[in-house]
Design a protein around this motif. Structure first.
Motif, short mmCIF file in Angstrom:
data_model
loop_
_atom_site.label_atom_id
_atom_site.label_comp_id
_atom_site.label_asym_id
_atom_site.label_seq_id
_atom_site.Cartn_x
_atom_site.Cartn_y
_atom_site.Cartn_z
N ILE A 1 0.80 -1.43 0.27
CA ILE A 1 -0.09 -0.16 0.00
C ILE A 1 0.53 1.12 0.22
CG2 ILE A 1 -0.25 0.24 2.52
CD1 ILE A 1 -2.99 0.60 2.02
N GLU A 2 2.11 1.08 0.66
CA GLU A 2 3.21 1.87 0.77
C GLU A 2 3.01 2.95 -1.00
OE1 GLU A 2 5.03 3.38 3.57
OE2 GLU A 2 3.53 1.66 4.55
N GLY A 3 3.07 4.06 -0.98
CA GLY A 3 3.35 4.69 -1.59
C GLY A 3 2.05 4.77 -2.81
N THR A 4 0.61 4.75 -2.22
CA THR A 4 -0.52 4.34 -2.43
C THR A 4 -1.37 5.61 -2.10
OG1 THR A 4 -1.47 2.93 -1.35
CG2 THR A 4 -0.43 2.75 -4.16
N LYS A 5 -2.25 6.10 -2.05
CA LYS A 5 -3.36 6.87 -2.07
C LYS A 5 -5.07 6.50 -1.53
CE LYS A 5 -1.86 11.16 -4.57
NZ LYS A 5 -2.41 12.04 -5.58
N LEU A 6 -4.95 5.40 -1.20
CA LEU A 6 -5.88 3.95 -1.24
C LEU A 6 -6.53 4.16 -0.61
CD1 LEU A 6 -7.40 1.54 -2.14
CD2 LEU A 6 -6.12 0.14 -0.71
N THR A 7 -6.01 4.89 1.75
CA THR A 7 -6.86 5.39 2.25
C THR A 7 -7.60 6.22 2.23
OG1 THR A 7 -4.42 6.33 3.26
CG2 THR A 7 -5.28 3.73 3.97
N LYS A 8 -6.79 7.74 1.02
CA LYS A 8 -8.17 8.71 1.13
C LYS A 8 -9.38 7.94 0.67
CE LYS A 8 -8.25 12.50 -1.91
NZ LYS A 8 -7.32 13.32 -3.22
N TYR A 9 -9.49 6.77 -0.47
CA TYR A 9 -10.71 6.02 -0.56
C TYR A 9 -11.11 4.95 -0.30
CZ TYR A 9 -9.26 9.20 -4.11
OH TYR A 9 -8.84 10.47 -5.56
N ALA A 10 -10.27 4.48 0.63
CA ALA A 10 -11.24 3.35 1.74
C ALA A 10 -10.35 2.74 2.19
CB ALA A 10 -10.57 2.05 0.23
N THR A 11 -12.40 1.99 3.20
CA THR A 11 -12.14 2.76 5.00
C THR A 11 -12.68 1.09 5.03
OG1 THR A 11 -12.14 3.47 7.36
CG2 THR A 11 -14.01 3.54 4.74
N ALA A 12 -12.75 0.38 6.54
CA ALA A 12 -13.07 -0.65 6.89
C ALA A 12 -12.92 -1.32 6.24
CB ALA A 12 -14.67 -0.65 6.66
N ASP A 13 -14.06 -3.06 6.07
CA ASP A 13 -13.56 -3.53 5.36
C ASP A 13 -12.94 -3.72 3.90
OD1 ASP A 13 -14.73 -6.40 5.25
OD2 ASP A 13 -15.14 -5.98 3.67
N ALA A 14 -13.25 -3.03 3.25
CA ALA A 14 -12.90 -2.64 1.55
C ALA A 14 -11.12 -2.57 1.99
CB ALA A 14 -13.16 -1.91 1.06
N LEU A 15 -10.74 -1.72 3.23
CA LEU A 15 -9.65 -1.25 3.22
C LEU A 15 -8.72 -2.61 4.25
CD1 LEU A 15 -6.94 0.80 2.94
CD2 LEU A 15 -7.90 1.34 4.90
N ALA A 16 -9.20 -2.96 5.04
CA ALA A 16 -8.26 -3.75 5.68
C ALA A 16 -8.44 -5.41 4.79
CB ALA A 16 -9.67 -4.67 7.08
N ARG A 17 -9.43 -5.41 4.05
CA ARG A 17 -9.31 -6.58 2.99
C ARG A 17 -8.20 -6.61 1.61
NH1 ARG A 17 -14.57 -9.19 -0.07
NH2 ARG A 17 -14.81 -9.62 2.29
N ALA A 18 -7.98 -5.83 1.63
CA ALA A 18 -7.17 -4.67 0.51
C ALA A 18 -5.85 -5.27 1.04
CB ALA A 18 -7.41 -3.68 -0.22
N GLU A 19 -5.30 -4.69 2.11
CA GLU A 19 -4.18 -4.58 3.29
C GLU A 19 -3.38 -6.17 3.25
OE1 GLU A 19 -4.77 -2.47 6.29
OE2 GLU A 19 -3.56 -0.62 5.17
N SER A 20 -4.71 -7.17 4.01
CA SER A 20 -4.57 -8.44 3.77
C SER A 20 -4.47 -9.05 2.87
CB SER A 20 -5.64 -9.49 4.17
OG SER A 20 -5.95 -10.62 4.33
N ASP A 21 -4.92 -8.94 1.69
CA ASP A 21 -4.78 -9.10 -0.16
C ASP A 21 -2.93 -8.83 -0.18
OD1 ASP A 21 -6.99 -10.39 -0.54
OD2 ASP A 21 -7.75 -8.85 -1.69
N LEU A 22 -2.67 -8.13 0.55
CA LEU A 22 -1.29 -7.17 -0.15
C LEU A 22 -0.48 -7.78 0.93
CD1 LEU A 22 -2.32 -3.19 -1.00
CD2 LEU A 22 -1.81 -5.37 -1.90
N MET A 23 -1.10 -8.11 1.85
CA MET A 23 0.37 -8.89 3.20
C MET A 23 0.55 -10.55 2.24
SD MET A 23 -0.29 -7.69 6.60
CE MET A 23 -1.80 -8.75 6.85
N SER A 24 -0.92 -11.01 1.72
CA SER A 24 -0.59 -12.51 1.30
C SER A 24 0.34 -12.73 -0.06
CB SER A 24 -2.34 -13.06 0.60
OG SER A 24 -2.82 -13.09 1.65
#
Length: 182
Positions: free
Chosen positions: A72-95
């Motif tokens: 997620i580093e260097g992106t603006k994902l947190t500007k557009y996603a929060t809650a479940d949408a952000l948590a799911r993206a972060e989990s996918d990115l870790m995987s």
């Protein structure tokens, strides 16, 4: 969501539609169609619907950036996603990062606002999207070789998205993928 989308990319959607242009003029995921002539004049919520679709398009642009480097580093994902949408993206990115996989290409979206309530204290919208991930592939970061999708994965699938307007910004709260083709 790319891990999920790419596994479902397994469950993806693919209509070869031209990409929409972001406000800066760069190509983006095709999620922000301009309101049609009739919808602009007949629909008093056309501007609000356009705004939520624009935020949804940015949400996907930032996910594509994040999944292309499994971070997620260097992106603006947190500007557009929060809650479940952000948590799911972060989990996918870790995987993806742990597996040494990144994503190349980008999905194509055919989104529409299927519900909007601007009369609430916190306005809400529902977006239904036919997401095509056929051109969004998983690649081994070190070798550059494509990681084959799971057998039976869809290339196009339906997604239901929940969004809220926080001040002047629409935020994507949740994206629910349905393992059915669209």
């Amino acid at each position: 969501m790319i891990g999920v989308a790419l596994s479902i990319s397994s469950c993806s959607s693919s209509d070869d539609k031209p990409d929409a242009k972001s406000p800066s003029g760069s190509a983006s995921v095709s999620t922000t169609p301009a309101p049609s002539q009739s919808s602009t004049s007949d629909d008093p919520q056309a501007a609000d619907k356009h705004d939520v679709l624009e935020a949804y398009g940015h949400y996907w642009e930032e996910q594509v950036k994040a999944y292309s480097k499994a971070s997620i580093e260097g992106t603006k994902l947190t500007k557009y996603a929060t809650a479940d949408a952000l948590a799911r993206a972060e989990s996918d990115l870790m995987s993806l990062d742990k597996a040494g996989i990144v994503a190349k290409g980008k999905p194509v979206s055919d989104a529409e606002v299927t519900g909007i309530n601007m009369d609430r204290k916190v306005p809400q919208a529902t977006i239904t999207d036919c997401l095509d991930v056929s051109k969004w592939t998983r690649v081994n970061r070190k070798t550059g070789k494509t990681v084959p999708p799971a057998k039976g994965q869809l290339k196009r699938y339906t997604t239901t998205v929940e969004a809220e307007k926080w001040g002047k910004q629409w935020m994507i709260l949740k994206a629910t993928l349905k393992a059915r083709a669209c």
